[in-house]
Design a protein around this motif. Structure first.
Motif, PDB file in Angstrom:
ATOM      1  N   HIS A  97     166.285  16.263  53.565  1.00 47.16           N
ATOM      2  CA  HIS A  97     165.095  15.420  53.549  1.00 47.16           C
ATOM      3  C   HIS A  97     165.169  14.350  54.633  1.00 47.16           C
ATOM      4  CE1 HIS A  97     161.736  13.048  52.052  1.00 47.16           C
ATOM      5  NE2 HIS A  97     162.520  11.982  52.081  1.00 47.16           N
ATOM      6  N   ARG A  98     164.058  14.165  55.327  1.00 49.46           N
ATOM      7  CA  ARG A  98     163.953  13.116  56.331  1.00 49.46           C
ATOM      8  C   ARG A  98     162.804  12.185  55.955  1.00 49.46           C
ATOM      9  NH1 ARG A  98     168.060  14.893  56.841  1.00 49.46           N
ATOM     10  NH2 ARG A  98     169.144  15.751  58.663  1.00 49.46           N
ATOM     11  N   ARG A  99     163.051  10.903  56.058  1.00 44.95           N
ATOM     12  CA  ARG A  99     162.063   9.907  55.657  1.00 44.95           C
ATOM     13  C   ARG A  99     160.794  10.028  56.493  1.00 44.95           C
ATOM     14  NH1 ARG A  99     163.570   3.695  54.563  1.00 44.95           N
ATOM     15  NH2 ARG A  99     164.419   4.754  52.735  1.00 44.95           N
ATOM     16  N   PRO A 100     159.623  10.108  55.826  1.00 41.92           N
ATOM     17  CA  PRO A 100     158.365  10.174  56.575  1.00 41.92           C
ATOM     18  C   PRO A 100     158.042   8.829  57.223  1.00 41.92           C
ATOM     19  CG  PRO A 100     157.932   9.996  54.230  1.00 41.92           C
ATOM     20  CD  PRO A 100     159.422  10.166  54.368  1.00 41.92           C
ATOM     21  N   ASN A 101     157.238   8.872  58.252  1.00 47.17           N
ATOM     22  CA  ASN A 101     156.811   7.656  58.939  1.00 47.17           C
ATOM     23  C   ASN A 101     155.594   7.081  58.212  1.00 47.17           C
ATOM     24  OD1 ASN A 101     156.436   5.608  60.777  1.00 47.17           O
ATOM     25  ND2 ASN A 101     155.378   6.900  62.267  1.00 47.17           N
ATOM     26  N   ILE A 102     155.873   6.261  57.206  1.00 50.82           N
ATOM     27  CA  ILE A 102     154.822   5.738  56.342  1.00 50.82           C
ATOM     28  C   ILE A 102     154.242   4.450  56.929  1.00 50.82           C
ATOM     29  CG2 ILE A 102     154.323   4.785  54.051  1.00 50.82           C
ATOM     30  CD1 ILE A 102     154.829   7.753  54.021  1.00 50.82           C
ATOM     31  N   GLN A 103     152.918   4.341  56.921  1.00 49.89           N
ATOM     32  CA  GLN A 103     152.258   3.100  57.318  1.00 49.89           C
ATOM     33  C   GLN A 103     152.258   2.169  56.100  1.00 49.89           C
ATOM     34  OE1 GLN A 103     148.399   4.464  58.640  1.00 49.89           O
ATOM     35  NE2 GLN A 103     149.178   5.138  60.625  1.00 49.89           N
ATOM     36  N   SER A 104     153.367   1.428  55.943  1.00 49.78           N
ATOM     37  CA  SER A 104     153.590   0.676  54.712  1.00 49.78           C
ATOM     38  C   SER A 104     152.547  -0.415  54.473  1.00 49.78           C
ATOM     39  CB  SER A 104     154.999   0.076  54.704  1.00 49.78           C
ATOM     40  OG  SER A 104     155.216  -0.720  55.844  1.00 49.78           O
ATOM     41  N   ASP A 105     152.090  -1.093  55.530  1.00 46.03           N
ATOM     42  CA  ASP A 105     151.064  -2.131  55.349  1.00 46.03           C
ATOM     43  C   ASP A 105     149.754  -1.515  54.860  1.00 46.03           C
ATOM     44  OD1 ASP A 105     152.839  -4.032  56.175  1.00 46.03           O
ATOM     45  OD2 ASP A 105     152.062  -4.183  58.220  1.00 46.03           O
ATOM     46  N   ARG A 106     149.403  -0.385  55.423  1.00 44.38           N
ATOM     47  CA  ARG A 106     148.178   0.303  55.005  1.00 44.38           C
ATOM     48  C   ARG A 106     148.291   0.768  53.567  1.00 44.38           C
ATOM     49  NH1 ARG A 106     145.602   5.547  58.202  1.00 44.38           N
ATOM     50  NH2 ARG A 106     143.837   5.936  56.780  1.00 44.38           N
ATOM     51  N   LEU A 107     149.456   1.322  53.220  1.00 46.19           N
ATOM     52  CA  LEU A 107     149.678   1.793  51.852  1.00 46.19           C
ATOM     53  C   LEU A 107     149.643   0.630  50.871  1.00 46.19           C
ATOM     54  CD1 LEU A 107     150.369   4.179  49.990  1.00 46.19           C
ATOM     55  CD2 LEU A 107     152.783   3.729  50.458  1.00 46.19           C
ATOM     56  N   ALA A 108     150.259  -0.500  51.233  1.00 36.99           N
ATOM     57  CA  ALA A 108     150.266  -1.666  50.353  1.00 36.99           C
ATOM     58  C   ALA A 108     148.850  -2.159  50.078  1.00 36.99           C
ATOM     59  CB  ALA A 108     151.100  -2.777  50.980  1.00 36.99           C
ATOM     60  N   ASP A 109     148.014  -2.134  51.098  1.00 36.98           N
ATOM     61  CA  ASP A 109     146.628  -2.565  50.930  1.00 36.98           C
ATOM     62  C   ASP A 109     145.879  -1.648  49.974  1.00 36.98           C
ATOM     63  OD1 ASP A 109     144.129  -4.053  51.795  1.00 36.98           O
ATOM     64  OD2 ASP A 109     143.615  -2.020  52.446  1.00 36.98           O
ATOM     65  N   ILE A 110     146.103  -0.335  50.103  1.00 38.36           N
ATOM     66  CA  ILE A 110     145.441   0.623  49.214  1.00 38.36           C
ATOM     67  C   ILE A 110     145.891   0.425  47.778  1.00 38.36           C
ATOM     68  CG2 ILE A 110     145.195   3.069  48.638  1.00 38.36           C
ATOM     69  CD1 ILE A 110     145.545   3.655  51.664  1.00 38.36           C
ATOM     70  N   VAL A 111     147.200   0.309  47.574  1.00 39.94           N
ATOM     71  CA  VAL A 111     147.737   0.143  46.217  1.00 39.94           C
ATOM     72  C   VAL A 111     147.214  -1.153  45.593  1.00 39.94           C
ATOM     73  CG1 VAL A 111     149.845  -0.251  44.882  1.00 39.94           C
ATOM     74  CG2 VAL A 111     149.778   1.556  46.602  1.00 39.94           C
ATOM     75  N   TYR A 112     147.179  -2.216  46.379  1.00 43.48           N
ATOM     76  CA  TYR A 112     146.701  -3.496  45.834  1.00 43.48           C
ATOM     77  C   TYR A 112     145.232  -3.413  45.437  1.00 43.48           C
ATOM     78  CZ  TYR A 112     145.345  -8.371  45.443  1.00 43.48           C
ATOM     79  OH  TYR A 112     144.851  -9.557  44.984  1.00 43.48           O
ATOM     80  N   ARG A 113     144.379  -2.930  46.347  1.00 39.12           N
ATOM     81  CA  ARG A 113     142.945  -2.899  46.080  1.00 39.12           C
ATOM     82  C   ARG A 113     142.569  -1.895  44.997  1.00 39.12           C
ATOM     83  NH1 ARG A 113     140.310  -0.585  49.353  1.00 39.12           N
ATOM     84  NH2 ARG A 113     141.786   0.079  50.960  1.00 39.12           N
ATOM     85  N   ARG A 114     143.099  -0.688  45.149  1.00 37.95           N
ATOM     86  CA  ARG A 114     142.656   0.409  44.290  1.00 37.95           C
ATOM     87  C   ARG A 114     143.387   0.473  42.944  1.00 37.95           C
ATOM     88  NH1 ARG A 114     137.837   3.007  45.472  1.00 37.95           N
ATOM     89  NH2 ARG A 114     137.717   3.572  47.670  1.00 37.95           N
ATOM     90  N   VAL A 115     144.699   0.252  42.963  1.00 39.30           N
ATOM     91  CA  VAL A 115     145.484   0.429  41.734  1.00 39.30           C
ATOM     92  C   VAL A 115     145.618  -0.878  40.963  1.00 39.30           C
ATOM     93  CG1 VAL A 115     147.674   1.224  40.766  1.00 39.30           C
ATOM     94  CG2 VAL A 115     146.745   2.334  42.815  1.00 39.30           C
ATOM     95  N   ILE A 116     146.125  -1.911  41.618  1.00 46.45           N
ATOM     96  CA  ILE A 116     146.388  -3.173  40.922  1.00 46.45           C
ATOM     97  C   ILE A 116     145.091  -3.875  40.528  1.00 46.45           C
ATOM     98  CG2 ILE A 116     147.437  -5.460  41.142  1.00 46.45           C
ATOM     99  CD1 ILE A 116     149.532  -4.187  42.999  1.00 46.45           C
ATOM    100  N   CYS A 117     144.146  -3.954  41.458  1.00 46.05           N
ATOM    101  CA  CYS A 117     142.905  -4.701  41.189  1.00 46.05           C
ATOM    102  C   CYS A 117     141.838  -3.878  40.467  1.00 46.05           C
ATOM    103  CB  CYS A 117     142.331  -5.241  42.493  1.00 46.05           C
ATOM    104  SG  CYS A 117     143.365  -6.493  43.287  1.00 46.05           S
ATOM    105  N   ALA A 118     141.711  -2.611  40.817  1.00 42.87           N
ATOM    106  CA  ALA A 118     140.580  -1.816  40.316  1.00 42.87           C
ATOM    107  C   ALA A 118     140.958  -0.723  39.321  1.00 42.87           C
ATOM    108  CB  ALA A 118     139.826  -1.194  41.496  1.00 42.87           C
TER     109      ALA A 118
END
Length: 231
Positions: free
Chosen positions: A34-55
């Motif tokens: 397994h090799r770590r994917p190149n994740i856009q962590s800031d973009r992912l954090a924004d999605i999780v915050y808006r969609r999961v935590i808030c909504a």
């Protein structure tokens, strides 16, 4: 879900939603390749915050996550049937971030190196069900079981009394550590799902543990390193 597919999905999603995004250390993966994917962590954090935590909108979160390049690349290699399993397993990881989850993944060094553990973020009462901490099992044939042991990757293999065979157990629920006097027990649901039922009160900030089995760490758990055995 088949063994190799579950391993591949869990390695990718664990990296995406924990190692690259939330934790300061790397969790153990099923595949040595397994090799770590190149994740856009800031973009992912924004999605999780808006969609999961808030909504509380898991479907909306998944729709946006599907537009992240590393996720697009991973999904391109999946069949239609595998895509369904991928979506379901992603939801298991996203549920960690729901405000009602009642737990978070943290770290511990009591087993000789830095590993994950699960900490309560609310008070739990005996009889409660921790429904947002889930995992899925898949049966292993004897050859797969031997291979994982030989590669020292049997960290998430458990014996299923319901299926009467060794099973691979993956998803966020795999991070509950064993304790001989645990505060939860396994709670199967559906055909292959696992969550937990609280069997004694758990205070906010306390580690959530479960009981892996009577002989998981040697005969009568004689090699167990849990907190209760240390007392």
């Amino acid at each position: 879900m088949e063994f190799t597919l579950l391993s591949r999905l869990d390695d990718f999603l664990c990296d995406t939603f924990l190692d690259c995004f939330y934790l300061w250390f790397s969790t153990i993966k099923m595949s040595k390749y397994h090799r770590r994917p190149n994740i856009q962590s800031d973009r992912l954090a924004d999605i999780v915050y808006r969609r999961v935590i808030c909504a509380n909108d898991l479907s909306g979160a998944i729709s946006e996550i599907f537009r992240i390049p590393s996720v697009i690349e991973f999904r391109a290699k999946l069949t239609e049937a595998e895509e369904i399993e991928f979506n379901s397993h992603m939801k298991r990881y996203l549920c960690m971030y729901l405000p009602t989850a009642g737990y978070e993944i943290s770290d511990t060094d009591r087993y000789g190196g830095v590993e994950a553990r699960v900490i309560a973020t609310k008070d739990w009462r005996a009889g409660d069900e921790i429904r947002h901490c889930t995992g899925v099992i898949t049966c292993l044939d004897p050859e797969q079981d031997r291979m994982l042991k030989a590669q020292n990757r049997d960290f998430s293999v458990m014996w299923s009394t319901r299926k009467n065979t060794s099973c691979l157990f993956l998803g966020p629920a795999r991070f509950l550590n064993h304790d001989c006097e645990s505060n939860t027990k396994f709670m199967p649901f559906g055909e292959n799902g696992i969550s937990f039922k609280v069997i004694r009160n758990i205070a906010c900030g306390e580690e959530i543990t479960t009981f892996y089995g009577e002989h998981y760490f040697g005969e009568n758990n004689s090699e167990c390193l849990c907190v209760s055995c240390e007392k």
